[in-house]
Design a protein around this motif. Structure first.
Motif, mmCIF file in Angstrom:
data_model
loop_
_atom_site.group_PDB
_atom_site.id
_atom_site.type_symbol
_atom_site.label_atom_id
_atom_site.label_comp_id
_atom_site.label_asym_id
_atom_site.label_seq_id
_atom_site.Cartn_x
_atom_site.Cartn_y
_atom_site.Cartn_z
ATOM 1 N N ILE A 64 3.728 -3.136 4.703
ATOM 2 C CA ILE A 64 2.319 -2.949 4.146
ATOM 3 C C ILE A 64 2.605 -1.496 3.797
ATOM 4 O O ILE A 64 2.472 -0.823 3.149
ATOM 5 C CB ILE A 64 0.730 -2.908 4.219
ATOM 6 N N PHE A 65 2.877 -0.916 4.834
ATOM 7 C CA PHE A 65 4.260 0.245 4.878
ATOM 8 C C PHE A 65 5.722 0.273 3.563
ATOM 9 O O PHE A 65 5.291 1.891 2.887
ATOM 10 C CB PHE A 65 4.766 1.089 6.164
ATOM 11 N N ILE A 66 6.145 -1.329 3.729
ATOM 12 C CA ILE A 66 6.717 -0.698 2.489
ATOM 13 C C ILE A 66 6.259 -0.262 1.252
ATOM 14 O O ILE A 66 6.932 0.567 -0.234
ATOM 15 C CB ILE A 66 7.617 -1.585 2.013
ATOM 16 N N ILE A 67 5.325 -1.545 0.622
ATOM 17 C CA ILE A 67 4.707 -1.032 -0.579
ATOM 18 C C ILE A 67 3.700 -0.281 -0.839
ATOM 19 O O ILE A 67 3.789 0.618 -1.955
ATOM 20 C CB ILE A 67 3.980 -2.915 -1.073
ATOM 21 N N ALA A 68 3.761 0.708 0.049
ATOM 22 C CA ALA A 68 2.126 1.570 0.609
ATOM 23 C C ALA A 68 3.745 3.157 -0.612
ATOM 24 O O ALA A 68 3.134 4.083 -1.130
ATOM 25 C CB ALA A 68 1.994 2.686 1.253
ATOM 26 N N VAL A 69 4.769 3.190 0.910
ATOM 27 C CA VAL A 69 6.026 4.299 0.546
ATOM 28 C C VAL A 69 6.276 3.621 -1.612
ATOM 29 O O VAL A 69 6.399 5.315 -2.200
ATOM 30 C CB VAL A 69 6.874 3.606 1.116
ATOM 31 N N ILE A 70 6.137 2.647 -1.572
ATOM 32 C CA ILE A 70 7.550 2.569 -2.663
ATOM 33 C C ILE A 70 5.860 3.673 -4.201
ATOM 34 O O ILE A 70 6.348 4.200 -5.157
ATOM 35 C CB ILE A 70 7.314 1.373 -3.621
ATOM 36 N N ALA A 71 4.300 2.712 -3.887
ATOM 37 C CA ALA A 71 3.463 3.283 -4.614
ATOM 38 C C ALA A 71 3.353 4.987 -4.770
ATOM 39 O O ALA A 71 2.812 5.283 -5.490
ATOM 40 C CB ALA A 71 2.171 2.489 -4.025
ATOM 41 N N GLY A 72 3.530 5.045 -3.265
ATOM 42 C CA GLY A 72 3.461 6.551 -3.342
ATOM 43 C C GLY A 72 4.562 7.414 -4.566
ATOM 44 O O GLY A 72 4.895 8.873 -5.033
ATOM 45 N N SER A 73 5.916 6.646 -4.109
ATOM 46 C CA SER A 73 6.676 7.572 -4.624
ATOM 47 C C SER A 73 6.577 7.399 -6.302
ATOM 48 O O SER A 73 6.942 8.675 -7.257
ATOM 49 C CB SER A 73 8.240 6.509 -4.833
ATOM 50 N N ILE A 74 5.691 6.866 -6.581
ATOM 51 C CA ILE A 74 6.111 6.447 -8.157
ATOM 52 C C ILE A 74 5.110 7.017 -8.994
ATOM 53 O O ILE A 74 4.375 7.681 -9.888
ATOM 54 C CB ILE A 74 5.146 5.127 -8.580
ATOM 55 N N TYR A 75 3.525 7.326 -7.805
ATOM 56 C CA TYR A 75 2.786 7.820 -7.651
ATOM 57 C C TYR A 75 2.914 9.665 -8.063
ATOM 58 O O TYR A 75 2.990 10.501 -9.038
ATOM 59 C CB TYR A 75 1.348 8.053 -7.033
ATOM 60 N N ALA A 76 3.948 10.356 -6.743
ATOM 61 C CA ALA A 76 4.911 11.032 -7.301
ATOM 62 C C ALA A 76 5.263 11.673 -8.290
ATOM 63 O O ALA A 76 5.575 12.947 -8.747
ATOM 64 C CB ALA A 76 5.454 11.319 -5.535
ATOM 65 N N ALA A 77 6.559 10.380 -8.414
ATOM 66 C CA ALA A 77 7.296 11.106 -9.790
ATOM 67 C C ALA A 77 6.677 10.911 -11.377
ATOM 68 O O ALA A 77 6.537 12.003 -12.120
ATOM 69 C CB ALA A 77 7.977 9.255 -10.445
ATOM 70 N N MET A 78 5.036 10.439 -11.857
ATOM 71 C CA MET A 78 3.730 10.445 -12.030
ATOM 72 C C MET A 78 3.526 12.346 -12.098
ATOM 73 O O MET A 78 3.526 12.688 -13.500
ATOM 74 C CB MET A 78 3.015 9.336 -12.342
ATOM 75 N N PHE A 79 3.470 12.028 -11.044
ATOM 76 C CA PHE A 79 2.938 13.240 -10.672
ATOM 77 C C PHE A 79 3.894 15.074 -11.258
ATOM 78 O O PHE A 79 3.558 15.891 -12.173
ATOM 79 C CB PHE A 79 2.313 14.090 -9.489
ATOM 80 N N ALA A 80 5.161 14.436 -11.087
ATOM 81 C CA ALA A 80 5.960 15.559 -11.256
ATOM 82 C C ALA A 80 6.156 15.521 -12.782
ATOM 83 O O ALA A 80 6.304 17.454 -12.818
ATOM 84 C CB ALA A 80 7.618 14.827 -10.445
ATOM 85 N N LEU A 81 6.294 14.449 -13.835
ATOM 86 C CA LEU A 81 6.829 14.572 -14.642
ATOM 87 C C LEU A 81 5.179 14.989 -15.436
ATOM 88 O O LEU A 81 5.245 15.871 -16.374
ATOM 89 C CB LEU A 81 6.370 13.192 -15.427
ATOM 90 N N THR A 82 3.691 15.178 -15.156
ATOM 91 C CA THR A 82 2.779 15.695 -16.153
ATOM 92 C C THR A 82 3.017 17.758 -15.380
ATOM 93 O O THR A 82 2.668 17.992 -16.431
ATOM 94 C CB THR A 82 1.025 15.550 -15.261
ATOM 95 N N VAL A 83 2.970 17.335 -14.665
ATOM 96 C CA VAL A 83 3.127 19.085 -13.497
ATOM 97 C C VAL A 83 4.920 19.684 -14.710
ATOM 98 O O VAL A 83 4.859 20.698 -15.265
ATOM 99 C CB VAL A 83 3.622 19.389 -12.719
ATOM 100 N N LEU A 84 5.874 19.127 -14.236
ATOM 101 C CA LEU A 84 6.994 20.236 -14.764
ATOM 102 C C LEU A 84 7.211 19.792 -16.207
ATOM 103 O O LEU A 84 8.459 20.372 -16.412
ATOM 104 C CB LEU A 84 8.323 19.384 -14.120
#
Length: 54
Positions: free
Chosen positions: A8-28
């Motif tokens: 569950i922790f690994i899946i949460a980290v992967i999902a968080g990384s994907i979310y952070a990458a999408m957020f960075a794309l929208t902002v930058l």
């Protein structure tokens, strides 16, 4: 149970990384504006009642 917690922790980290990458794309990333042109057939410029006539 530790393996389930680890999974569950690994899946949460992967999902968080994907979310952070999408957020960075929208902002930058700023899209470059450009002009577009669309060809419109002359039939569509006529009123609907004229188009229905044979």
């Amino acid at each position: 149970m530790p393996t389930l917690t680890r999974l569950i922790f690994i899946i949460a980290v992967i999902a968080g990384s994907i979310y952070a990458a999408m957020f960075a794309l929208t902002v930058l990333v700023e899209p470059a504006p450009r002009q577009i042109s669309v060809d419109v057939p002359p039939d569509l410029l006529k009123p609907q009642s004229e188009r229905d006539k044979p």
